[in-house]
Design a protein around this motif. Structure first.
Motif, mmCIF file in Angstrom:
data_model
loop_
_atom_site.group_PDB
_atom_site.id
_atom_site.type_symbol
_atom_site.label_atom_id
_atom_site.label_comp_id
_atom_site.label_asym_id
_atom_site.label_seq_id
_atom_site.Cartn_x
_atom_site.Cartn_y
_atom_site.Cartn_z
ATOM 1 N N ILE A 76 -110.428 11.997 -40.313
ATOM 2 C CA ILE A 76 -109.962 11.067 -41.094
ATOM 3 C C ILE A 76 -108.410 11.195 -41.473
ATOM 4 O O ILE A 76 -107.972 12.641 -42.136
ATOM 5 C CB ILE A 76 -110.925 10.961 -42.551
ATOM 6 N N LEU A 77 -107.327 10.343 -41.512
ATOM 7 C CA LEU A 77 -106.008 10.792 -41.495
ATOM 8 C C LEU A 77 -105.672 10.640 -43.260
ATOM 9 O O LEU A 77 -106.006 9.253 -43.689
ATOM 10 C CB LEU A 77 -105.102 9.961 -40.727
ATOM 11 N N VAL A 78 -105.309 11.591 -44.038
ATOM 12 C CA VAL A 78 -105.004 11.153 -45.338
ATOM 13 C C VAL A 78 -103.703 11.656 -45.681
ATOM 14 O O VAL A 78 -103.141 12.770 -44.965
ATOM 15 C CB VAL A 78 -106.059 11.827 -46.167
ATOM 16 N N ARG A 79 -103.098 11.379 -46.809
ATOM 17 C CA ARG A 79 -101.710 12.141 -46.902
ATOM 18 C C ARG A 79 -101.702 13.513 -47.495
ATOM 19 O O ARG A 79 -100.802 14.381 -46.880
ATOM 20 C CB ARG A 79 -101.032 11.367 -48.228
ATOM 21 N N ASP A 80 -102.805 14.081 -48.053
ATOM 22 C CA ASP A 80 -102.832 15.485 -48.408
ATOM 23 C C ASP A 80 -104.333 16.047 -48.273
ATOM 24 O O ASP A 80 -105.039 15.492 -49.006
ATOM 25 C CB ASP A 80 -102.320 15.492 -49.889
ATOM 26 N N ALA A 81 -104.724 16.512 -47.101
ATOM 27 C CA ALA A 81 -106.023 16.948 -46.864
ATOM 28 C C ALA A 81 -106.499 17.785 -47.692
ATOM 29 O O ALA A 81 -107.748 18.275 -47.647
ATOM 30 C CB ALA A 81 -105.914 17.421 -45.318
ATOM 31 N N ARG A 110 -106.481 -4.897 -62.100
ATOM 32 C CA ARG A 110 -106.258 -3.488 -61.849
ATOM 33 C C ARG A 110 -107.521 -2.756 -62.101
ATOM 34 O O ARG A 110 -107.793 -1.862 -61.509
ATOM 35 C CB ARG A 110 -105.016 -3.091 -62.455
ATOM 36 N N ARG A 111 -107.867 -3.218 -63.444
ATOM 37 C CA ARG A 111 -109.279 -2.275 -63.805
ATOM 38 C C ARG A 111 -110.111 -2.390 -62.880
ATOM 39 O O ARG A 111 -111.126 -1.571 -62.701
ATOM 40 C CB ARG A 111 -109.635 -2.702 -65.471
ATOM 41 N N LEU A 112 -110.520 -3.470 -62.416
ATOM 42 C CA LEU A 112 -111.643 -4.098 -61.494
ATOM 43 C C LEU A 112 -111.337 -3.477 -59.931
ATOM 44 O O LEU A 112 -112.300 -3.721 -59.208
ATOM 45 C CB LEU A 112 -112.235 -5.333 -61.720
ATOM 46 N N GLY A 113 -110.067 -3.182 -59.684
ATOM 47 C CA GLY A 113 -109.923 -2.633 -58.348
ATOM 48 C C GLY A 113 -109.451 -3.736 -57.262
ATOM 49 O O GLY A 113 -109.227 -3.581 -56.353
ATOM 50 N N PHE A 114 -109.252 -4.877 -58.170
ATOM 51 C CA PHE A 114 -108.743 -5.873 -57.169
ATOM 52 C C PHE A 114 -107.215 -6.038 -56.983
ATOM 53 O O PHE A 114 -106.770 -6.728 -55.994
ATOM 54 C CB PHE A 114 -108.972 -7.439 -57.632
ATOM 55 N N ALA A 115 -106.466 -5.389 -57.786
ATOM 56 C CA ALA A 115 -104.948 -5.055 -57.948
ATOM 57 C C ALA A 115 -104.332 -3.758 -57.889
ATOM 58 O O ALA A 115 -105.191 -2.817 -58.435
ATOM 59 C CB ALA A 115 -104.290 -6.078 -58.964
ATOM 60 N N SER A 150 -112.670 4.928 -49.055
ATOM 61 C CA SER A 150 -113.930 5.625 -49.386
ATOM 62 C C SER A 150 -115.097 4.968 -49.390
ATOM 63 O O SER A 150 -116.144 5.362 -49.255
ATOM 64 C CB SER A 150 -113.703 6.134 -51.224
ATOM 65 N N LYS A 151 -115.000 3.771 -50.009
ATOM 66 C CA LYS A 151 -116.178 2.962 -49.597
ATOM 67 C C LYS A 151 -116.644 2.674 -48.171
ATOM 68 O O LYS A 151 -117.734 2.763 -47.987
ATOM 69 C CB LYS A 151 -116.022 1.536 -50.501
ATOM 70 N N PHE A 152 -115.820 2.624 -47.312
ATOM 71 C CA PHE A 152 -116.067 2.426 -45.958
ATOM 72 C C PHE A 152 -116.725 3.779 -45.395
ATOM 73 O O PHE A 152 -117.607 3.810 -44.693
ATOM 74 C CB PHE A 152 -114.756 2.066 -45.081
ATOM 75 N N LEU A 153 -116.032 4.765 -45.761
ATOM 76 C CA LEU A 153 -116.597 6.117 -45.353
ATOM 77 C C LEU A 153 -118.140 6.480 -45.902
ATOM 78 O O LEU A 153 -118.938 6.767 -45.082
ATOM 79 C CB LEU A 153 -115.765 7.253 -45.674
ATOM 80 N N GLU A 154 -118.125 5.876 -47.150
ATOM 81 C CA GLU A 154 -119.562 5.926 -47.568
ATOM 82 C C GLU A 154 -120.704 5.199 -46.884
ATOM 83 O O GLU A 154 -121.714 5.486 -46.739
ATOM 84 C CB GLU A 154 -119.421 5.398 -49.158
ATOM 85 N N VAL A 205 -110.585 7.445 -38.403
ATOM 86 C CA VAL A 205 -110.047 6.653 -39.705
ATOM 87 C C VAL A 205 -108.891 7.172 -40.273
ATOM 88 O O VAL A 205 -108.529 8.129 -40.585
ATOM 89 C CB VAL A 205 -111.438 6.660 -40.818
ATOM 90 N N MET A 206 -108.038 5.960 -40.685
ATOM 91 C CA MET A 206 -106.782 6.248 -41.621
ATOM 92 C C MET A 206 -107.016 5.790 -43.030
ATOM 93 O O MET A 206 -107.149 4.675 -43.242
ATOM 94 C CB MET A 206 -105.640 5.832 -41.101
ATOM 95 N N GLY A 207 -107.136 6.326 -44.214
ATOM 96 C CA GLY A 207 -107.154 6.099 -45.143
ATOM 97 C C GLY A 207 -108.397 6.587 -46.157
ATOM 98 O O GLY A 207 -109.766 6.308 -45.492
ATOM 99 N N ALA A 208 -108.292 7.020 -47.234
ATOM 100 C CA ALA A 208 -109.589 7.505 -47.965
ATOM 101 C C ALA A 208 -109.485 7.027 -49.397
ATOM 102 O O ALA A 208 -109.942 7.807 -50.238
ATOM 103 C CB ALA A 208 -110.015 8.816 -47.897
ATOM 104 N N GLY A 209 -108.771 6.027 -49.791
ATOM 105 C CA GLY A 209 -108.642 5.539 -51.051
ATOM 106 C C GLY A 209 -109.726 4.718 -51.322
ATOM 107 O O GLY A 209 -110.707 4.809 -51.061
ATOM 108 N N GLY A 210 -109.447 3.709 -52.278
ATOM 109 C CA GLY A 210 -110.466 2.826 -52.777
ATOM 110 C C GLY A 210 -111.331 2.206 -51.753
ATOM 111 O O GLY A 210 -112.533 2.304 -51.708
ATOM 112 N N VAL A 211 -110.544 1.421 -50.909
ATOM 113 C CA VAL A 211 -111.350 0.678 -49.731
ATOM 114 C C VAL A 211 -112.004 1.774 -48.592
ATOM 115 O O VAL A 211 -113.138 1.772 -48.199
ATOM 116 C CB VAL A 211 -110.409 -0.369 -49.025
#
Length: 561
Positions: free
Chosen positions: A287-292, A427-432, A269-273, A261-267
């Motif tokens: 999992i590839l991230v910018r800063d492990a 932005r608050r709801l994570g849509f933006a 993290s939810k996918f990994l969950e 997987v590449m990415g552990a941000g908002g989406v």
């Protein structure tokens, strides 16, 4: 209309945490163009607990209050499943036994259904993709709740399927169990020597399929000439009861599918969950991230790496791309495909920029290239276009609301909020994202429209696409009308035409019905038919649902090394 009546029992709904697995199963069917009626039992052990509770007060078997109490178990599980489905972007409606007119006759703890308002369900499914109903409970002629016997949700599902077929609607009952088939012996006892059936005649099924399937449900189906599917979650096979008796030849999945997987941000993290929920079928390798070094408290922190240079290896089955921007996603996608590893991506910019290279790499290696989550989030627009192409149907027009963020903002402004307040809420709801330029200037929609038109109109490219932007001044909505940012593509005598801009539409227009972060598409075909697709297009839940669906689909379709 093709309807699946899918039953989820307590063996599958082991607890509230198992709800999302059921949602993933439902989404699998919805994106394959099925309408779904989910018949839901109480969580595992809940019915027994409630019966014991009733017995601690009175003689539960004769008390008229017992069905009222026991029915709360089904109601809780069913309503929560409906809410979980809505959260993942599935257009859903909950119906009680009273609302669908499910009437049963007989003992109050072991009644049999005798009538139902099938038209309520069919009308619902004209506007939603999922109707959730509680199983095991009905009403008698006096309006009192009655129960349908242990395992009664099986009977409810079969009865609903029969009623819909009688009403002229194609419906199939599919019972989801904690086993993937009916076997000739108990796999828990005899291990791999147990052989799964592909089909069982009713004569054979009535002898050996109990207690996997309720006896009353089987007898009802057999007496009425129905077939019933028995399957496990996410499986690509089933046992068909009422078919021809035969053992299954399809190989089973012998190990979990391994993913990078590449990415552990908002989406991400939810996918990994979600992957942790499916640990029996999915193994996260890296999992590839910018800063492990960050987020060491993450349950998969030991899998984090920042080494992009050595990330592409063919020791996994699927690469899941949840990156942003063209690079490094495009290079990683191509690298994995060339190595024979199937991929799925939520990154529309990377896929749109490198689509030709990615398709060539996939064709050369035989790996699968999927990117459903890159367009529409939880709205299966790509699947609809691929389904049309597979059936030899030509698309004559494509129009859609394809950006959930901008649509949410337009909807908020329409309801009276200022442009800035609407952006802050998104932005608050994570849509933006903090920088939402791509959502407002057509960049995001442009990449999505490119991917869609390459499927809908292969080999055709528009000479010019009219592009409009969303600004505070542009959001002027005439009274009695609706405003939406609409992407269009359609062939003409002068070639393929396209546009992405704000359009004033009639208030009752299908695209105006896209509320909040929802996406919608209208696909017109050369047959004169029109397909409508809808679902949530922004947010971690619907996007991760689509990624998970692609991952599990690859597991079903690709032989694992």
């Amino acid at each position: 209309m093709s309807i699946l009546v899918v039953k989820f029992g307590g063996s599958v709904l082991t607890s509230e945490s198992a709800l999302q697995r059921a949602v993933a199963e439902i989404y699998r069917y919805v994106r394959d163009a099925h309408k779904v009626i989910a018949v839901v039992s109480a969580f595992k052990g809940q019915t027994d607990q409630l019966l014991r509770l009733a017995g601690s007060y009175t003689q539960a078997s004769v008390s008229s209050a017992t069905p009222h109490l026991v029915a709360t178990g089904e109601m809780r599980a069913a309503t929560l499943l409906a809410m979980a489905a809505e959260r993942s972007g599935i257009v859903t409606r909950f119906r009680s036994a009273y609302e669908i007119g499910l009437i049963a006759d007989g003992e109050h703890l072991n009644a049999n259904p005798i009538s139902i308002k099938a038209d309520v369900l069919t009308r619902d499914l004209e506007t939603v993709d999922l109707v959730v109903v509680p199983g095991y409970v009905a009403e008698n002629a006096a309006g009192e709740p009655v129960l349908l016997g242990r395992g009664g949700s099986d009977l409810t599902a079969v009865y609903i399927a029969k009623a819909l077929n009688d009403a002229g609607v194609n419906a199939t009952a599919r019972l989801i169990k904690d086993v993937d088939a009916v076997y000739d012996a108990d796999p828990a006892t005899v291990g791999d020597s147990a052989r799964p059936y592909e089909g069982l005649s009713w004569n054979e099924a009535l002898k050996i399929a109990f207690p996997v399937v309720q006896g009353k449900a089987m007898r009802y189906a057999a007496d009425n000439g129905l077939t019933v599917e028995v399957a496990g979650l996410a499986k690509g096979y089933q046992t068909v009861l009422g078919g021809q008796t035969a053992y299954r030849k399809t190989p089973t999945l012998k190990r979990p599918i391994r993913i990078a997987v590449m990415g552990a941000g908002g989406v991400g993290s939810k996918f990994l969950e979600r992957c942790l929920e499916w640990s029996d079928l999915i193994e996260v390798d890296r999992i590839l991230v910018r800063d492990a070094s960050k987020r060491r408290d993450h349950p998969l922190a030991a899998k984090f790496t920042s080494d992009a240079r050595n990330f592409v290896r063919n020791d996994v089955d699927v690469f899941v791309d949840i990156g942003t921007g063209v690079s490094p996603s495009a290079e990683l996608l191509e690298g994995f495909l060339k190595a024979g590893v199937s991929v799925t991506s939520a990154n529309k910019q990377a896929v749109a920029a490198s689509a030709d290279k990615l398709r060539a790499a996939a064709k050369s290696s035989g790996a699968l290239l999927t990117y459903s989550a890159s367009v529409g989030g939880g709205a299966p627009i790509i699947e609809a276009l691929k389904r049309a192409a597979a059936a030899g149907l030509k698309v004559t027009s494509l129009a859609g609301v394809l950006n959930g963020t901008s649509n949410f903002v337009i909807d908020q402004v329409e309801s009276g909020k200022s442009f800035d307040a609407a952006m802050d809420e998104a932005r608050r709801l994570g849509f933006a994202e903090p920088d939402s330029t791509a959502d407002l200037d057509g960049t995001d929609v442009g990449a999505k429209l490119k991917l869609l038109r390459e499927i809908a109109f292969p080999g055709q490219s528009p000479k010019h696409i009219e592009v409009g932007q969303i600004t505070e001044d542009s959001l002027v909505i005439p009274q009695g009308k609706g405003l939406r940012y609409v992407a269009r593509a359609y062939p003409t005598a002068d070639g393929l035409q396209g546009s992405m801009k704000l359009e004033v539409l009639d208030a009752d227009h299908y695209l105006v019905g896209a509320r909040g972060e929802q996406n919608r598409a209208i696909i017109e075909l050369d047959t004169g038919d029109t397909w409508y697709v809808t679902g949530k297009g922004a947010g971690a839940w619907p996007t991760s649902e689509s990624l998970l669906a692609d991952t599990l689909q690859i597991a079903r379709e690709m032989p694992l090394k």
